[in-house]
Motif scaffolding. Sequence first.
Motif, PDB file in Angstrom:
ATOM      1  N   PHE A 141      54.535  15.569   3.938  1.00  0.00           N
ATOM      2  CA  PHE A 141      53.435  16.527   3.974  1.00  0.00           C
ATOM      3  C   PHE A 141      52.408  16.016   4.969  1.00  0.00           C
ATOM      4  N   ILE A 142      51.937  16.911   5.842  1.00  0.00           N
ATOM      5  CA  ILE A 142      50.941  16.529   6.837  1.00  0.00           C
ATOM      6  C   ILE A 142      49.729  17.449   6.702  1.00  0.00           C
ATOM      7  N   GLN A 143      48.581  16.856   6.515  1.00  0.00           N
ATOM      8  CA  GLN A 143      47.320  17.584   6.436  1.00  0.00           C
ATOM      9  C   GLN A 143      46.739  17.742   7.837  1.00  0.00           C
ATOM     10  N   THR A 144      46.308  18.969   8.167  1.00  0.00           N
ATOM     11  CA  THR A 144      45.578  19.187   9.419  1.00  0.00           C
ATOM     12  C   THR A 144      44.186  19.753   9.158  1.00  0.00           C
ATOM     13  N   GLY A 145      43.888  20.057   7.911  1.00  0.00           N
ATOM     14  CA  GLY A 145      42.589  20.647   7.587  1.00  0.00           C
ATOM     15  C   GLY A 145      42.771  22.085   7.153  1.00  0.00           C
ATOM     16  N   GLY A 146      41.813  22.910   7.465  1.00  0.00           N
ATOM     17  CA  GLY A 146      41.868  24.308   7.065  1.00  0.00           C
ATOM     18  C   GLY A 146      41.269  24.507   5.693  1.00  0.00           C
ATOM     19  N   THR A 147      41.154  25.761   5.313  1.00  0.00           N
ATOM     20  CA  THR A 147      40.512  26.115   4.046  1.00  0.00           C
ATOM     21  C   THR A 147      41.168  25.447   2.850  1.00  0.00           C
ATOM     22  N   ILE A 148      42.491  25.301   2.864  1.00  0.00           N
ATOM     23  CA  ILE A 148      43.196  24.715   1.720  1.00  0.00           C
ATOM     24  C   ILE A 148      42.613  23.358   1.334  1.00  0.00           C
ATOM     25  N   ASP A 149      42.150  22.588   2.311  1.00  0.00           N
ATOM     26  CA  ASP A 149      41.654  21.235   2.066  1.00  0.00           C
ATOM     27  C   ASP A 149      40.132  21.134   1.989  1.00  0.00           C
ATOM     28  N   LYS A 150      39.441  22.265   2.049  1.00  0.00           N
ATOM     29  CA  LYS A 150      37.978  22.214   1.993  1.00  0.00           C
ATOM     30  C   LYS A 150      37.493  21.941   0.576  1.00  0.00           C
ATOM     31  N   GLU A 189      41.779  24.982  -2.271  1.00  0.00           N
ATOM     32  CA  GLU A 189      42.577  24.609  -3.445  1.00  0.00           C
ATOM     33  C   GLU A 189      41.679  24.263  -4.621  1.00  0.00           C
ATOM     34  N   ARG A 190      40.504  23.774  -4.378  1.00  0.00           N
ATOM     35  CA  ARG A 190      39.564  23.402  -5.441  1.00  0.00           C
ATOM     36  C   ARG A 190      39.090  24.616  -6.252  1.00  0.00           C
ATOM     37  N   PHE A 191      39.205  25.825  -5.681  1.00  0.00           N
ATOM     38  CA  PHE A 191      38.781  27.029  -6.391  1.00  0.00           C
ATOM     39  C   PHE A 191      39.860  27.419  -7.398  1.00  0.00           C
ATOM     40  N   PHE A 204      35.882  18.202   4.481  1.00  0.00           N
ATOM     41  CA  PHE A 204      37.281  17.890   4.245  1.00  0.00           C
ATOM     42  C   PHE A 204      37.362  16.568   3.513  1.00  0.00           C
ATOM     43  N   GLY A 205      38.279  16.496   2.573  1.00  0.00           N
ATOM     44  CA  GLY A 205      38.462  15.272   1.820  1.00  0.00           C
ATOM     45  C   GLY A 205      39.937  14.955   1.694  1.00  0.00           C
ATOM     46  N   ALA A 206      40.307  14.457   0.535  1.00  0.00           N
ATOM     47  CA  ALA A 206      41.709  14.125   0.275  1.00  0.00           C
ATOM     48  C   ALA A 206      42.551  15.395   0.375  1.00  0.00           C
ATOM     49  N   PRO A 207      43.784  15.262   0.823  1.00  0.00           N
ATOM     50  CA  PRO A 207      44.646  16.440   0.950  1.00  0.00           C
ATOM     51  C   PRO A 207      44.826  17.170  -0.385  1.00  0.00           C
ATOM     52  N   ALA A 208      44.725  18.488  -0.341  1.00  0.00           N
ATOM     53  CA  ALA A 208      44.957  19.322  -1.529  1.00  0.00           C
ATOM     54  C   ALA A 208      46.356  19.084  -2.075  1.00  0.00           C
ATOM     55  N   THR A 209      47.280  18.761  -1.204  1.00  0.00           N
ATOM     56  CA  THR A 209      48.666  18.524  -1.615  1.00  0.00           C
ATOM     57  C   THR A 209      48.752  17.415  -2.663  1.00  0.00           C
ATOM     58  N   GLU A 210      47.886  16.398  -2.563  1.00  0.00           N
ATOM     59  CA  GLU A 210      47.895  15.313  -3.551  1.00  0.00           C
ATOM     60  C   GLU A 210      47.664  15.859  -4.954  1.00  0.00           C
ATOM     61  N   ARG A 211      46.667  16.710  -5.101  1.00  0.00           N
ATOM     62  CA  ARG A 211      46.337  17.253  -6.423  1.00  0.00           C
ATOM     63  C   ARG A 211      47.419  18.210  -6.917  1.00  0.00           C
ATOM     64  N   ILE A 212      47.969  19.003  -6.028  1.00  0.00           N
ATOM     65  CA  ILE A 212      49.015  19.952  -6.410  1.00  0.00           C
ATOM     66  C   ILE A 212      50.266  19.213  -6.855  1.00  0.00           C
TER      67      ILE A 212
END
Length: 161
Positions: A5-14, A112-114, A27-35
């Motif tokens: 998995f590669i994070q580039t940013g975008g709304t998903i990671d805000k 993803e936080r929403f 931007f913080g830790a990748p949303a993928t980690e939490r998912i």
Amino acid sequence: MKLLFIQTGGTIDKDYPHTTKGWAFEFGAPATERILEKLNPSFDFEILTSCQKDSLEITTEDRLDLVKLIQGRAECKIIITHGTDTMLETGNFLKTHIQDKLIVITGAMLPERFSNSEAPINIGCAIATANLQEKGVFIAMHGIVKPVSEIKRNLETGKYY
């Protein structure tokens, strides 16, 4: 199978960290980690960060760095989280530079936080695609997955189809 998995940013990671001057997107830790933590997956994975940018700020140099990162890795199946505004541009760029791997690009319209974010569903669609496809560049958004050359976006609704 090991997924990269590669994070580039975008709304998903805000994220909305509370600062002394109010609330602001960062931007913080990748949303993928939490998912993936919630999923408790049955596959091996690694999560890397290429950049943390709004997709409108991603440059050709950023995309070339992403190509180098992907080409330098042994994994053949990569999921990239990306902002929705320019994921098609990045997908088409990667398609011209990488033909021997599977790349699935996904993101989210809401962070993803929403609690009402579709991020987990989009990541799930990307993971399913990695299980079913061998090569190519795909976009996974709004419950559908298509090759980057076939997917379209309704600019009024923002939805991919």
